[in-house]
Design an enzyme around this catalytic site. Structure first.
Site, short mmCIF file in Angstrom:
data_model
loop_
_atom_site.label_atom_id
_atom_site.label_comp_id
_atom_site.label_asym_id
_atom_site.label_seq_id
_atom_site.Cartn_x
_atom_site.Cartn_y
_atom_site.Cartn_z
N ASN A 172 -6.81 -44.55 102.84
CA ASN A 172 -6.20 -44.38 103.55
C ASN A 172 -5.25 -44.97 103.96
OD1 ASN A 172 -6.59 -42.67 105.55
ND2 ASN A 172 -8.43 -43.62 105.77
N HIS A 224 -6.74 -34.36 105.68
CA HIS A 224 -6.42 -35.70 106.81
C HIS A 224 -7.62 -36.85 105.10
CE1 HIS A 224 -7.34 -39.57 108.37
NE2 HIS A 224 -8.47 -39.69 108.31
N GLU A 230 -2.84 -46.60 114.88
CA GLU A 230 -4.48 -47.29 115.39
C GLU A 230 -3.70 -48.98 114.66
OE1 GLU A 230 -7.74 -46.18 112.98
OE2 GLU A 230 -6.99 -44.64 113.02
N CYS A 267 -6.78 -41.56 114.20
CA CYS A 267 -6.23 -40.59 112.57
C CYS A 267 -5.62 -39.76 113.19
CB CYS A 267 -7.42 -40.43 111.34
SG CYS A 267 -7.61 -42.21 110.90
N THR A 275 -11.99 -47.59 100.68
CA THR A 275 -11.08 -46.49 101.12
C THR A 275 -10.08 -47.19 101.69
OG1 THR A 275 -12.60 -46.67 102.89
CG2 THR A 275 -13.28 -44.86 101.13
N SER A 318 -11.64 -40.38 113.84
CA SER A 318 -12.31 -40.15 114.29
C SER A 318 -13.13 -40.26 115.85
CB SER A 318 -12.81 -42.12 113.72
OG SER A 318 -13.90 -41.68 112.46
N SER A 351 -20.13 -40.93 109.59
CA SER A 351 -18.19 -40.75 109.93
C SER A 351 -17.89 -39.38 108.29
CB SER A 351 -17.06 -41.44 109.50
OG SER A 351 -17.17 -42.23 108.45
N LYS A 407 -14.61 -32.25 99.42
CA LYS A 407 -15.76 -32.42 100.11
C LYS A 407 -16.25 -31.20 101.59
CE LYS A 407 -18.77 -36.29 99.97
NZ LYS A 407 -19.40 -37.31 99.94
P1 HMG Z 1 -20.89 -45.95 100.01
O1 HMG Z 1 -21.96 -46.63 100.31
O2 HMG Z 1 -20.31 -47.33 99.30
O3 HMG Z 1 -20.55 -44.30 98.71
O4 HMG Z 1 -20.21 -45.24 100.53
P2 HMG Z 1 -21.25 -43.96 97.76
O5 HMG Z 1 -23.08 -44.21 97.12
O6 HMG Z 1 -21.62 -42.73 99.28
O7 HMG Z 1 -21.07 -43.37 96.46
C1 HMG Z 1 -19.90 -41.93 96.73
C2 HMG Z 1 -19.64 -40.89 96.53
O8 HMG Z 1 -19.72 -41.23 94.96
C3 HMG Z 1 -21.23 -40.79 96.23
O9 HMG Z 1 -20.66 -38.85 96.08
C4 HMG Z 1 -21.72 -40.78 94.68
O10 HMG Z 1 -22.80 -39.67 94.65
C5 HMG Z 1 -20.09 -40.79 94.88
P3 HMG Z 1 -20.93 -37.90 97.12
O11 HMG Z 1 -22.40 -37.70 97.10
O12 HMG Z 1 -20.10 -38.41 98.55
O13 HMG Z 1 -20.34 -36.72 96.80
N1 HMG Z 1 -20.70 -42.12 92.36
C6 HMG Z 1 -20.30 -41.55 91.54
N2 HMG Z 1 -19.57 -40.89 90.75
C7 HMG Z 1 -18.76 -40.65 89.81
N3 HMG Z 1 -19.58 -42.14 88.82
C8 HMG Z 1 -20.46 -43.21 89.29
C9 HMG Z 1 -20.50 -43.04 90.68
N4 HMG Z 1 -21.28 -43.94 91.19
C10 HMG Z 1 -21.51 -43.67 92.95
N5 HMG Z 1 -20.87 -43.20 88.51
C11 HMG Z 1 -18.37 -44.44 102.21
C12 HMG Z 1 -18.99 -44.25 100.98
C13 HMG Z 1 -17.07 -43.75 101.76
C14 HMG Z 1 -19.25 -43.49 103.03
C15 HMG Z 1 -17.03 -45.65 102.48
O14 HMG Z 1 -16.04 -45.72 101.13
C16 HMG Z 1 -16.79 -45.78 104.32
O15 HMG Z 1 -17.40 -45.93 104.72
N6 HMG Z 1 -15.48 -45.63 103.97
C17 HMG Z 1 -15.44 -45.65 105.31
C18 HMG Z 1 -15.13 -44.16 105.91
C19 HMG Z 1 -14.81 -42.86 105.61
O16 HMG Z 1 -13.81 -42.77 105.27
N7 HMG Z 1 -15.29 -42.15 106.57
C20 HMG Z 1 -14.55 -40.53 106.22
C21 HMG Z 1 -14.65 -39.59 106.96
S1 HMG Z 1 -14.36 -40.77 108.99
C22 HMG Z 1 -12.30 -40.25 108.73
O17 HMG Z 1 -12.01 -39.72 107.94
C23 HMG Z 1 -12.09 -41.01 110.04
C24 HMG Z 1 -10.48 -42.35 109.38
O18 HMG Z 1 -10.19 -41.78 108.79
C25 HMG Z 1 -10.45 -43.06 110.84
C26 HMG Z 1 -9.87 -42.61 110.99
O19 HMG Z 1 -10.13 -41.79 112.22
O20 HMG Z 1 -8.95 -43.39 112.12
C27 HMG Z 1 -12.20 -43.00 108.31
#
Ligand code: HMG
Length: 389
Positions: A275, A233, A79, A111, A152, A308, A201, A242
């Site tokens: 990633n 993935h 992609e 992906c 990520t 996605s 996502s 998770k």
């Molecule tokens: P965010 O809002 O920065 O993070 O976004 P958060 O506030 O949700 O925190 C992340 C985690 O850290 C949480 O844990 C917190 O509790 C924890 P969870 O509740 O998720 O288990 N946390 C801590 N842990 C330990 N000590 C601390 C602490 N503070 C917080 N002090 C998000 C996170 C992944 C959403 C963001 O990085 C993002 O948008 N990433 C891109 C999207 C993505 O990767 N999506 C995955 C599914 S989609 C997919 O896999 C397809 C993809 O590869 C693309 C494709 O297909 O081409 C993305």
């Protein structure tokens, strides 16, 4: 007849940024990135690498002259394409010195695309067992500086040789699929960084995993106990954890502990890269096979591919007796030898990619140790160089 992955090899950049340092720079707790996201290091892809060079660098070291003579299908799943018409696979085929009698295509569905390539390749080899197919997932994951998606990011390519009587993993012919129109992550043609609804996502990913996993078990009459480990993935390694946790109630406590232990090996190398979109599941497979001392030939692995947009697939493969012979054993050392860059240097490299403009441009590649590099653009054509010639 057994058909599957005969060889599995990975390439990324020689540069990385430390996730604790990046967290501090972004006023986040280091443990948020290290534990909450589950990433220790993030590959920093310099301007001299793109989806084409990463793909060629992943495949070249594993291919023998015999392989090259037998390959008649090359699929590059990406992609991070570099042209709206011409397939990146055409450039890759030239860099690798493949025969001109090769079906050469690029596939896209976020992906998921490398998995579409693997399934096409295994069908092809079942019909033509004397032939081999090369499937490469190659991407640079970009969300932008100072965005929630930033920790990520990453990048790299996984190359897989698909053949009859494979050394590594014999693939099953059954799989479970799901696809529908979901706006969780996308990249319009005018954007160089992905648009994403991050939390949404992650939820969709888990929904898709649960759906295709349970559907696979039901339609193929498979007991989850027969699966030694589940490989995911991994957009970030906590995501796979998770998803795994969400299906633990399907098995007893002993099996749950086994799956969780195996998963730590499956995420070991991804934790150091980030990633890489299409290649991510297959880097995790490589990580599982390279670092997990509990695995044995005959063990059956479940593979969950997610792209996605969205598309998910669950299928399985059985580890073959000589599986170690088809793996990229130099990878852990190559990752350990990478150079750590500061956050400032990572930001500069992030911003100095080849621009989407018509004028001639050059890219500094003097420090890039990889065989294939992008040197710039001339007369609106990307310029690639084999540094070994
Ligand atoms: P965010 O809002 O920065 O993070 O976004 P958060 O506030 O949700 O925190 C992340 C985690 O850290 C949480 O844990 C917190 O509790 C924890 P969870 O509740 O998720 O288990 N946390 C801590 N842990 C330990 N000590 C601390 C602490 N503070 C917080 N002090 C998000 C996170 C992944 C959403 C963001 O990085 C993002 O948008 N990433 C891109 C999207 C993505 O990767 N999506 C995955 C599914 S989609 C997919 O896999 C397809 C993809 O590869 C693309 C494709 O297909 O081409 C993305």
């Amino acid at each position: 007849m057994k058909v599957g992955i005969d060889k599995l090899h990975f390439a990324t950049s020689h540069l990385y940024v430390d996730m604790a340092e990046l967290a501090t720079a972004r006023q986040a707790e280091p443990d948020k990135y290290l534990i909450g996201i589950g990433q220790s290091k993030m590959a920093v892809i310099p301007p001299s690498q793109d989806a084409v060079t990463l793909a060629a660098n992943a495949a070249a070291p594993m291919l023998t002259a015999t392989d090259i003579a037998a390959i008649d299908l090359l699929v590059v799943g990406t992609e991070s394409g570099i042209d709206n018409s011409k397939a990146s696979a055409i450039y890759v085929a030239k860099l690798l010195g493949l025969s001109q009698r090769v079906r050469t295509i690029e596939m896209k569905e976020a992906c998921y695309a490398a998995t579409a390539g693997v399934q096409l390749a295994q069908d092809h080899v079942r019909v033509h067992p004397d032939k081999k197919a090369l499937v490469i997932g190659s991407d640079v994951a970009r969300y932008g500086l100072n965005t929630p998606g930033e920790p990520t990011q990453g990048g790299g390519a996984v190359a897989m040789l698909i053949s009859a009587d494979p050394k590594v993993l014999a693939l099953g012919t059954e799989s479970s699929l799901l696809s529908e129109d979901v706006m969780d992550f996308w990249r319009p043609l005018y954007h160089t960084e992905a648009l994403v609804d991050g939390k949404y996502s992650s939820n969709i990913y888990i929904d898709y995993f649960q759906d295709v996993f349970k559907n696979y078990l039901q339609t193929t009459q498979t007991s989850p106990d027969t699966l030694t480990a589940l490989v995911f993935h991994l957009p970030y390694t906590k995501m796979g954890l998770k998803a795994l946790r969400s299906v633990l109630p399907l098995v007893d406590a002993e099996k749950q502990a086994q799956w969780l232990t195996h998963f730590e090996h499956a995420r070991q190398l991804n934790r150091q890269v980030g990633n890489l979109y299409t290649g991510s599941l297959y880097l995790s497979l490589l990580s599982q096979l390279l670092t997990d001392p509990q695995l044995q030939p005959g063990n059956r692995l479940g593979l969950f591919s997610y792209g996605s947009g969205a598309e998910g697939e669950f299928y399985t493969g059985v580890i073959q007796p000589d599986y170690q012979a088809g793996l990229d054993h130099g990878l852990p050392q190559r990752l350990a030898r990478r150079r750590r860059v500061s956050v400032a240097e990572y930001e500069a490299l992030f911003s100095h990619q080849l621009q989407w403009r018509a004028d001639d441009q050059s890219v500094s590649y003097a420090d890039d140790p990889h065989r294939f590099v992008l040197t710039g653009q001339k007369d609106e054509q990307r310029q690639y160089l084999d540094q070994q010639v």
